[in-house]
Design an enzyme around this catalytic site. Structure first.
Site, PDB file in Angstrom:
ATOM      1  N   SER A 125       1.069  -1.360  -0.043  1.00 32.14           N
ATOM      2  CA  SER A 125       0.118  -0.224   0.297  1.00 32.14           C
ATOM      3  C   SER A 125       0.852   1.154   0.398  1.00 32.14           C
ATOM      4  CB  SER A 125      -0.523  -0.148   1.181  1.00 32.14           C
ATOM      5  OG  SER A 125       0.521  -0.195   2.689  1.00 32.14           O
ATOM      6  N   LYS A 126       0.397   2.227  -0.397  1.00 29.56           N
ATOM      7  CA  LYS A 126       0.908   3.895   0.315  1.00 29.56           C
ATOM      8  C   LYS A 126       1.594   3.804   1.330  1.00 29.56           C
ATOM      9  CE  LYS A 126       0.583   8.152  -1.160  1.00 29.56           C
ATOM     10  NZ  LYS A 126       0.371   9.221   0.318  1.00 29.56           N
TER      11      LYS A 126
END
Ligand code: GLU
Length: 511
Positions: A265-266
């Protein structure tokens, strides 16, 4: 005759394209090129709630930066245009109605509030609500309501959706080119919405199947998150009578966090300092930004090479692949079923490998903008030469300024540690002597200077390290840099003498 391979990358413009999406595009592209087929770009923008302005442009620019070429689709055109689903909206209703007609789908009029109430009721009883074979006959649907009433409701403008009538207790047998045979009992599945009157748009499932059929897609290569939709997609093909020409499916493994658990994920990127998007992104709604591989100094070829190996392995020790080699070597059989763990250090390693292989003129093209930003105007030849001397120590183009600035600017100060160590004792006197030796040299080429200076050092019985480090202090101002003759030959005689004079004039030797 074998059908021409036609694959599609079908992103939804809901934000910046995640690197997992870029990998999906890449595998599609490799597969298409290897089979002499066509790579299609279709924009799936029927979810108006999640549409993000700028996301489509971002996708196009990302693919271009990566060297993933589109044969047909948004931005290119082609025989099945338009390729943006919002521009194909007229097409889908007919297909939804065809399914209603054949009994594969039905109208449902339940309001959002009614569905909410059912959901709450189920939750209170400790169950999850599913719109499925168990409840559909009792709800506000064309399965229960008389035909006249259904028509009347539609005519007076009530909101409706068309749902797929998922069969009860049937086993769907499916094949996946990566996962093999998969079977699912339909009683575990719900009746997905296919079309909504509210915005007169299809949902993903309907638009995706209709378009894959109309665009004659032969292979659907997409992320694993779509595997749960596969039974529905199989049944949709059957319901339309298209099973015979249905594409083959391949579901790619997830990209996992560096720690292994869960999808990359970011937040992982922010925490550990690496981008999860190909390009820099600024959200038009919130102004929030995200780092990109391009802006972080990655070379597209290195980025692509790294991504290609996240999920596919060549079966050999080879790690460095050009796009041509990837096209030749790629195969879905060698794509793993399990998730591929992202390794930030490996990404850097790839970039360093590509940096080291750049020619001076390639380096110059990439380095000139950085030099200009530092106010340095030099020829490409000099920019490339400086970068070429130091490239082995750089992992990124952006590392080059720190590594090469002394080629272009004289030291404005002297590193304290280095000065304390070398600017003392006999060294200032020896540097003065060295200045005279250098002043007498006409041919300032690397080889000649080295030969003369070394001859002199030997003759005088000085220590090479001592002399060279003192000279380094004068020319670089610090304990870093390449061999000193690389510097003298690059900056030339006049500048070499000037830098020596500066040190002699401006720095008091240590005790
Ligand atoms: N629009 C879907 C996505 O955003 C496409 C999934 C598929 O390839 O079928 O991932």
């Amino acid at each position: 005759m074998e059908k021409t391979v036609r694959v599609r990358f079908a992103p939804s413009p809901t934000g910046p394209l995640h690197i997992g999406g870029v990998r999906t595009a890449l595998y599609n592209y490799l597969f298409a090129r290897q089979h002499g087929g066509k790579m299609i770009l279709r924009i799936e923008d029927t979810d108006s709630q999640r549409f993000v302005p700028g996301a489509e442009e971002y996708i196009l620019e990302s693919l271009k930066w990566c060297g993933i070429e589109i044969d047909e689709g948004v931005g290119v055109g082609g025989p099945h245009a338009p390729y943006r689903q919002s521009e194909r909206r007229e097409i889908y209703l007919k297909y939804a109605l065809q399914l209603v007609e054949a009994g594969w789908a039905y109208y449902a009029f339940d309001s959002a509030e009614a569905l909410d109430a059912l959901r709450k009721e189920a939750e209170a009883a400790g169950r999850a609500f599913a719109y499925n074979y168990e409840v559909r006959e009792r709800l506000e649907t064309s399965l229960r309501l008389p035909k006249e009433e259904v028509e009347a409701r539609i005519a007076r403008g009530d909101q409706w959706v068309i749902r797929f009538r998922m069969p009860e207790n049937e086993v769907v047998e499916m094949d996946d080119l990566i996962r093999g045979h998969v079977s699912v009992n339909t009683s575990t599945l719900d009746d997905k919405v296919l079309y909504k009157s509210a915005d007169r748009l299809p949902t993903y499932h309907l638009a995706n199947i209709v378009d894959d059929h109309l665009m004659e897609i032969t292979h659907v290569i997409r992320g694993e998150e779509w595997l749960p939709s596969l039974p529905l997609h199989y049944l949709l093909y059957r319901a339309f009578g298209w099973s015979g020409s249905q594409p083959a499916f391949a579901h790619l493994p997830l990209l996992l966090k560096p720690t292994g658990g869960g999808k990359l994920s970011k937040r992982d990127g922010d925490k550990m300092g690496f981008p999860v998007f190909p390009l820099f992104w600024r959200s038009p709604a919130t102004g929030e930004t995200a780092r990109g591989y391009r802006e972080d100094g990655y070379l597209p070829a290195a980025f692509i090479n790294m991504l290609a190996l996240l999920g596919w392995n060549p079966g050999t020790e080879q790690e460095l692949f050009t796009m041509e080699e990837l096209i030749a070597g790629f195969s879905l059989e060698r794509v793993s079923k399990s998730g591929a763990r992202f390794q930030p250090d490996k990404a850097k390693w790839f970039n360093a490998q590509y940096m080291h292989r750049l020619t001076d003129s390639e380096l110059a093209a990439l380095y000139q903008p950085i030099l200009r930003a530092h106010g340095i105007e030099v020829s490409d030849e000099r920019a490339g030469r400086a970068a070429g001397i130091m490239k082995e120590r750089a992992a990124f183009i952006t590392d080059l300024w720190d590594l090469t600035s002394f080629f272009f600017v004289a030291p404005a100060a002297y590193e304290e540690k280095q000065a304390r160590k070398y600017w003392k004792g006999d060294n200032p006197r020896i540097l003065r002597e060295l200045r005279e030796v250098l002043a007498a040299i006409d041919d300032f080429s690397l080889e000649h200077t080295e030969q003369v200076v070394h001859g002199w050092i030997e003759q005088q019985g000085y220590g090479v390290g001592q002399v060279m480090n003192t000279l380094r202090l004068a020319l670089v101002g610090a304990g870093k840099g390449p061999g000193m003759y690389d510097v003298t030959s690059f900056i030339g005689k006049e500048e070499t003498l000037r830098r020596i004079d500066n040190l002699l004039a401006n720095l008091t030797p240590a005790e």
